[in-house]
Motif scaffolding. Structure first.
Motif, PDB file in Angstrom:
ATOM      1  N   UNK A  52       7.845   6.982 -14.559  1.00 13.55           N
ATOM      2  CA  UNK A  52       8.755   6.093 -15.299  1.00 13.55           C
ATOM      3  C   UNK A  52       8.813   4.679 -14.741  1.00 13.55           C
ATOM      4  N   UNK A  53       7.761   4.231 -14.097  1.00 17.00           N
ATOM      5  CA  UNK A  53       7.687   2.839 -13.674  1.00 17.00           C
ATOM      6  C   UNK A  53       8.773   2.417 -12.706  1.00 17.00           C
ATOM      7  N   UNK A  54       9.320   3.343 -11.937  1.00 17.58           N
ATOM      8  CA  UNK A  54      10.354   3.028 -10.961  1.00 17.58           C
ATOM      9  C   UNK A  54      11.729   3.515 -11.347  1.00 17.58           C
ATOM     10  N   UNK A 102       0.832  -1.201   0.000  1.00 18.79           N
ATOM     11  CA  UNK A 102       0.000   0.000   0.000  1.00 18.79           C
ATOM     12  C   UNK A 102       0.873   1.261   0.000  1.00 18.79           C
ATOM     13  N   UNK A 103       2.124   1.128  -0.477  1.00 22.36           N
ATOM     14  CA  UNK A 103       3.044   2.263  -0.482  1.00 22.36           C
ATOM     15  C   UNK A 103       3.545   2.607  -1.880  1.00 22.36           C
ATOM     16  N   UNK A 104       3.733   1.606  -2.729  1.00 22.22           N
ATOM     17  CA  UNK A 104       4.212   1.815  -4.108  1.00 22.22           C
ATOM     18  C   UNK A 104       5.524   2.591  -4.161  1.00 22.22           C
ATOM     19  N   UNK A 105       6.412   2.354  -3.183  1.00 20.55           N
ATOM     20  CA  UNK A 105       7.664   3.093  -3.172  1.00 20.55           C
ATOM     21  C   UNK A 105       7.448   4.588  -3.081  1.00 20.55           C
ATOM     22  N   UNK A 106       6.445   4.996  -2.322  1.00 18.53           N
ATOM     23  CA  UNK A 106       5.937   6.374  -2.204  1.00 18.53           C
ATOM     24  C   UNK A 106       5.394   6.844  -3.564  1.00 18.53           C
ATOM     25  N   UNK A 107       4.395   6.136  -4.051  1.00 20.12           N
ATOM     26  CA  UNK A 107       3.636   6.525  -5.255  1.00 20.12           C
ATOM     27  C   UNK A 107       4.448   6.421  -6.541  1.00 20.12           C
ATOM     28  N   UNK A 108       5.447   5.555  -6.576  1.00 26.83           N
ATOM     29  CA  UNK A 108       6.301   5.429  -7.753  1.00 26.83           C
ATOM     30  C   UNK A 108       5.877   4.272  -8.655  1.00 26.83           C
ATOM     31  N   UNK A 157      18.453   7.986 -21.174  1.00 28.64           N
ATOM     32  CA  UNK A 157      17.717   7.270 -22.216  1.00 28.64           C
ATOM     33  C   UNK A 157      16.980   6.029 -21.724  1.00 28.64           C
ATOM     34  N   UNK A 158      17.536   5.321 -20.749  1.00 31.31           N
ATOM     35  CA  UNK A 158      16.852   4.148 -20.212  1.00 31.31           C
ATOM     36  C   UNK A 158      15.611   4.574 -19.435  1.00 31.31           C
ATOM     37  N   UNK A 159      15.729   5.652 -18.656  1.00 28.83           N
ATOM     38  CA  UNK A 159      14.578   6.171 -17.916  1.00 28.83           C
ATOM     39  C   UNK A 159      13.510   6.696 -18.872  1.00 28.83           C
ATOM     40  N   UNK A 160      13.917   7.345 -19.957  1.00 25.58           N
ATOM     41  CA  UNK A 160      12.948   7.833 -20.942  1.00 25.58           C
ATOM     42  C   UNK A 160      12.174   6.677 -21.565  1.00 25.58           C
ATOM     43  N   UNK A 161      12.886   5.598 -21.895  1.00 21.45           N
ATOM     44  CA  UNK A 161      12.223   4.423 -22.463  1.00 21.45           C
ATOM     45  C   UNK A 161      11.233   3.826 -21.471  1.00 21.45           C
ATOM     46  N   UNK A 162      11.636   3.766 -20.201  1.00 19.99           N
ATOM     47  CA  UNK A 162      10.740   3.259 -19.163  1.00 19.99           C
ATOM     48  C   UNK A 162       9.496   4.130 -19.049  1.00 19.99           C
ATOM     49  N   UNK A 163       9.675   5.437 -19.115  1.00 20.45           N
ATOM     50  CA  UNK A 163       8.543   6.353 -19.002  1.00 20.45           C
ATOM     51  C   UNK A 163       7.575   6.187 -20.164  1.00 20.45           C
ATOM     52  N   UNK A 164       8.102   6.047 -21.355  1.00 23.62           N
ATOM     53  CA  UNK A 164       7.224   5.848 -22.517  1.00 23.62           C
ATOM     54  C   UNK A 164       6.402   4.581 -22.352  1.00 23.62           C
ATOM     55  N   UNK A 165       7.026   3.521 -21.862  1.00 22.24           N
ATOM     56  CA  UNK A 165       6.291   2.266 -21.644  1.00 22.24           C
ATOM     57  C   UNK A 165       5.287   2.405 -20.514  1.00 22.24           C
ATOM     58  N   UNK A 166       5.672   3.085 -19.430  1.00 23.13           N
ATOM     59  CA  UNK A 166       4.771   3.250 -18.291  1.00 23.13           C
ATOM     60  C   UNK A 166       3.538   4.068 -18.671  1.00 23.13           C
ATOM     61  N   UNK A 167       3.740   5.158 -19.403  1.00 23.36           N
ATOM     62  CA  UNK A 167       2.605   5.990 -19.816  1.00 23.36           C
ATOM     63  C   UNK A 167       1.698   5.212 -20.758  1.00 23.36           C
TER      64      UNK A 167
END
Length: 446
Positions: A291-293, A65-71, A322-332
């Motif tokens: 960005x899904x974490x 119930x924490x999601x890594x503080x909403x992450x 670039x890795x975080x950007x790719x993660x964000x695109x997938x998460x969105x």
């Protein structure tokens, strides 16, 4: 709620009483090399996570119930995010966008410009953390207006860097012993319906009067506010408060900054909490769930404001990795595909159905508030005063039964619920059942 696909069993399982031998050994290793200022909320060490569960080194499975503080809004190991990260890392892990740019930075900037409030021309700049996003929003506002003053609010939380500590209201554990802090930061009263009893318009007039009398609009670069406060207690302002502030800022050429770092990215049942009252901020700060974490943050806003700083004035070595950007695109994409705004609203309905009947003097639960999957429970004692002891007892009881929850609030008397939006209904109800029992067992007079 529709079940999704999961890699791990979505169930609460306790095989040890308290931290098991593996977690205990890891805690001893932590004590030998990590400073005491970094103190985990949960003493169990996590080795796997998926959907709404966290699995520790001893095989216990916790309801998250924490999601890594909403992450971890889309889950802590969402397959689409994992695949995107793997593919991006196989090409290059870093080049620095300011040195040798790449498309994924542009693509996520385009997407954030699309989903943030308003249909005006926008620009987006990427960073690593929420604190960085807030600091850079202030830099941008100061560059645009030529003014220095920054207005924030009672109970605000904006980060742990020097400027954002000045903007943050809570002393312990965030500010004590770390000053002196940045100057030209001013604080105004926020709308707190449970405690002040004011309408949104009345609360806005109170805040605006304080700003006009103590600072003056002509000295303010920006007003920075969380549309729903996070660490301050998940305080959802009265209807009309945010629109009135935004209108005052617009009338006085003050940049209105919505700090959506915790409340944004589907958490409240809208893309952004500002959407609830159709508030269109000049600048929006984004981080946590985007960005899904992976570490990524952003400032998105009106083109004429964002373009005010000189070339080279914004950036950072790792900003928009670039890795975080790719993660964000997938998460969105997952947020859209799985309709996580809809799931957030379903989660709210279930939480209220289970917990609102417990509101009353006999439990000390004064209010269930918030929107979507950003819900708070405020506890008071028999005299109506903030009750931190009961709040801690409830949280501790939940952890012992395999449910991870967080507390917050200036008075330490608020439980906050931030489940992943991909949690199953059965697991959600199981965790809420444990929480409800903890409230009954630890309420006022117990």
């Amino acid at each position: 709620m529709k079940d999704l696909s999961y890699r791990l069993p979505q169930e609460r399982t306790l095989v040890t009483s308290g931290p098991g031998p593996e977690s205990t050994a890891l805690a001893a290793r932590r004590d030998a090399v990590v400073p005491r200022a970094v103190t985990p909320n949960l003493p169990n060490y996590i080795v796997d996570a998926d959907g709404g569960v966290l699995v520790d080194a001893d095989g216990n499975s916790f309801v998250d119930f924490a999601s890594g503080i909403a992450v971890t809004t889309v889950g802590a190991s969402n397959q689409a995010v994992v695949d995107a990260v793997s593919d991006a890392a196989s090409h290059f892990t870093h080049t620095c966008f300011m040195i040798s740019p790449y498309e994924s930075y542009i693509r996520i900037a385009e997407k954030l410009a699309e989903i943030t409030p308003g249909d005006h021309d926008k620009r987006a700049v990427l960073f690593n953390s929420g604190s960085e996003a807030v600091e850079n929003a202030v830099k941008i506002a100061r560059s645009y207006t030529g003014r220095n003053g920054v207005a924030v609010f009672d109970r605000a939380y904006h980060g742990r860097t020097n400027l954002t500590m000045a903007m943050t209201a809570k002393n312990m554990p965030y500010k004590s012993g770390f000053g002196p802090f940045a100057s030209e930061v001013y604080r105004a009263p926020v709308s707190y319906p449970l405690r002040d009893g004011l309408t949104g318009q009345e609360a806005a007039e109170r805040a605006i009067t304080a700003l006009e009398q103590q600072v003056g609009a002509s000295n303010l670069a920006c007003v920075v506010i969380e549309p729903i406060q996070g660490e301050g207690g998940f305080i959802d302002p009265a209807e009309g408060f945010l629109p009135a502030l935004a209108d005052w800022c617009r009338d006085n050429d003050v940049v209105f900054v919505a700090d959506e770092i915790q409340a944004g990215m589907c958490r409240t049942g809208d893309w952004f909490a500002s959407d609830h009252e159709n508030v269109v901020p000049d600048l929006v700060t984004i981080a946590k769930g985007v960005a899904g974490g992976m570490p990524l943050s952003a400032v998105v806003g009106r083109a004429e404001i964002m373009d005010a700083p000189h070339p080279g004035g914004l950036g950072g070595t790792y900003g928009g990795n670039p890795v975080a950007c790719a993660a964000a695109l997938a998460a969105v994409d997952q947020m859209e595909t799985l309709d996580l705004n809809g799931r957030a609203r379903e989660i709210e309905s279930i939480v209220r159905d289970v917990l609102e009947p417990l509101v009353g003097a006999e439990t000390g639960l004064a209010e269930v508030r918030g929107r979507g999957a950003m819900i708070a429970l405020e506890f008071t004692d028999a005299d109506g005063r903030p009750d931190a002891a009961t709040t801690k007892a409830v949280a501790d009881a939940c952890k012992k039964q395999g449910v991870l929850i967080l507390t917050c609030g200036m008075d330490g008397n608020v439980v906050r619920l931030l489940p992943p939006l991909v949690i199953t209904e059965d697991l959600l109800r199981d965790g809420l059942g444990v929480l409800a029992d903890a409230i009954r067992d630890n309420g006022v007079g117990k």
